[in-house]
Scaffold this motif. Structure first.
Motif, PDB file in Angstrom:
ATOM      1  N   ASP A 116       0.819  -1.219   0.000  1.00 32.84           N
ATOM      2  CA  ASP A 116       0.000   0.000   0.000  1.00 32.84           C
ATOM      3  C   ASP A 116       0.851   1.268   0.000  1.00 32.84           C
ATOM      4  N   THR A 117       2.147   1.119   0.065  1.00 33.55           N
ATOM      5  CA  THR A 117       3.045   2.268   0.057  1.00 33.55           C
ATOM      6  C   THR A 117       2.942   3.044  -1.248  1.00 33.55           C
ATOM      7  N   GLY A 118       2.924   4.370  -1.139  1.00 34.05           N
ATOM      8  CA  GLY A 118       2.883   5.196  -2.330  1.00 34.05           C
ATOM      9  C   GLY A 118       2.422   6.602  -1.993  1.00 34.05           C
ATOM     10  N   VAL A 119       2.353   7.424  -3.011  1.00 32.70           N
ATOM     11  CA  VAL A 119       1.778   8.756  -2.873  1.00 32.70           C
ATOM     12  C   VAL A 119       0.298   8.661  -3.216  1.00 32.70           C
ATOM     13  N   TYR A 120      -0.525   9.132  -2.321  1.00 27.95           N
ATOM     14  CA  TYR A 120      -1.977   9.072  -2.494  1.00 27.95           C
ATOM     15  C   TYR A 120      -2.495  10.436  -2.922  1.00 27.95           C
ATOM     16  N   TYR A 121      -3.264  10.431  -4.004  1.00 28.00           N
ATOM     17  CA  TYR A 121      -3.796  11.651  -4.581  1.00 28.00           C
ATOM     18  C   TYR A 121      -5.321  11.674  -4.484  1.00 28.00           C
ATOM     19  N   CYS A 122      -5.827  12.815  -4.140  1.00 21.19           N
ATOM     20  CA  CYS A 122      -7.264  13.057  -4.144  1.00 21.19           C
ATOM     21  C   CYS A 122      -7.627  13.723  -5.469  1.00 21.19           C
ATOM     22  N   ALA A 123      -8.800  13.386  -6.008  1.00 19.99           N
ATOM     23  CA  ALA A 123      -9.229  13.947  -7.288  1.00 19.99           C
ATOM     24  C   ALA A 123     -10.721  14.236  -7.262  1.00 19.99           C
ATOM     25  N   ALA A 124     -11.130  15.244  -8.049  1.00 21.68           N
ATOM     26  CA  ALA A 124     -12.534  15.666  -8.090  1.00 21.68           C
ATOM     27  C   ALA A 124     -13.106  15.509  -9.490  1.00 21.68           C
ATOM     28  N   ASP A 125     -14.302  14.953  -9.558  1.00 27.57           N
ATOM     29  CA  ASP A 125     -15.006  14.678 -10.809  1.00 27.57           C
ATOM     30  C   ASP A 125     -16.224  15.599 -10.890  1.00 27.57           C
ATOM     31  N   SER A 126     -16.185  16.562 -11.813  1.00 23.66           N
ATOM     32  CA  SER A 126     -17.266  17.553 -11.892  1.00 23.66           C
ATOM     33  C   SER A 126     -18.607  16.946 -12.294  1.00 23.66           C
ATOM     34  N   ARG A 127     -18.593  15.730 -12.830  1.00 23.87           N
ATOM     35  CA  ARG A 127     -19.856  15.088 -13.211  1.00 23.87           C
ATOM     36  C   ARG A 127     -20.636  14.640 -11.974  1.00 23.87           C
ATOM     37  N   GLY A 128     -19.912  14.498 -10.853  1.00 25.34           N
ATOM     38  CA  GLY A 128     -20.578  14.116  -9.613  1.00 25.34           C
ATOM     39  C   GLY A 128     -20.607  12.642  -9.323  1.00 25.34           C
ATOM     40  N   TYR A 129     -20.119  11.821 -10.264  1.00 26.58           N
ATOM     41  CA  TYR A 129     -20.275  10.376 -10.096  1.00 26.58           C
ATOM     42  C   TYR A 129     -19.161   9.726  -9.297  1.00 26.58           C
ATOM     43  N   GLY A 130     -17.920  10.177  -9.504  1.00 29.97           N
ATOM     44  CA  GLY A 130     -16.768   9.393  -9.079  1.00 29.97           C
ATOM     45  C   GLY A 130     -16.539   8.315 -10.131  1.00 29.97           C
TER      46      GLY A 130
END
Length: 123
Positions: free
Chosen positions: A89-103
């Motif tokens: 599970d080691t790594g850089v974790y990124y958060c992201a946003a989806d403007s469509r609202g779905y994910g």
């Protein structure tokens, strides 16, 4: 939308961490949100996603049953509770946003990205 991740760090195998992603912007609560990670020497991979309402969630099989994604603070914060962590599970974790609202499981569906937070699982 601006995204700021926090909560990363170093933990021993079997331990837990909770990542947080704070979204700011006038309509940030309407975005679907996702977490991706990049391990050293590997491609970016999908981890988990959640719809704008929080009613729908998605996980990669690699983390299903160990990680939980959720929304808080009037849906402007996305949490990733990570349990039973392993060195994989080691790594850089990124958060992201989806403007469509779905994910989504696909990184191309996301319009905005945070800078990432490092997670290291090691004994």
């Amino acid at each position: 939308v601006q995204l700021v991740e926090s909560g990363g760090g170093m933990v021993q195998p079997g331990g837990s961490l909770r990542l947080s992603c704070a979204a700011s912007g006038p309509t940030s609560s309407n975005y679907g949100m996702g977490w991706f990670r990049r391990a050293p020497g590997k491609e970016r991979e999908f981890v988990a996603a959640i719809s704008w309402s929080g009613d729908t969630t998605y996980y990669t099989e690699l983390v299903k049953g160990r990680f939980t994604i959720s929304r808080a603070n009037a849906k402007n914060t996305v949490l990733l509770q990570m349990n039973s962590l392993s060195p994989e599970d080691t790594g850089v974790y990124y958060c992201a946003a989806d403007s469509r609202g779905y994910g989504s499981r696909w990184y191309g569906d996301y319009n905005h990205w945070g800078r990432g937070t490092q997670v290291t699982v090691s004994s």
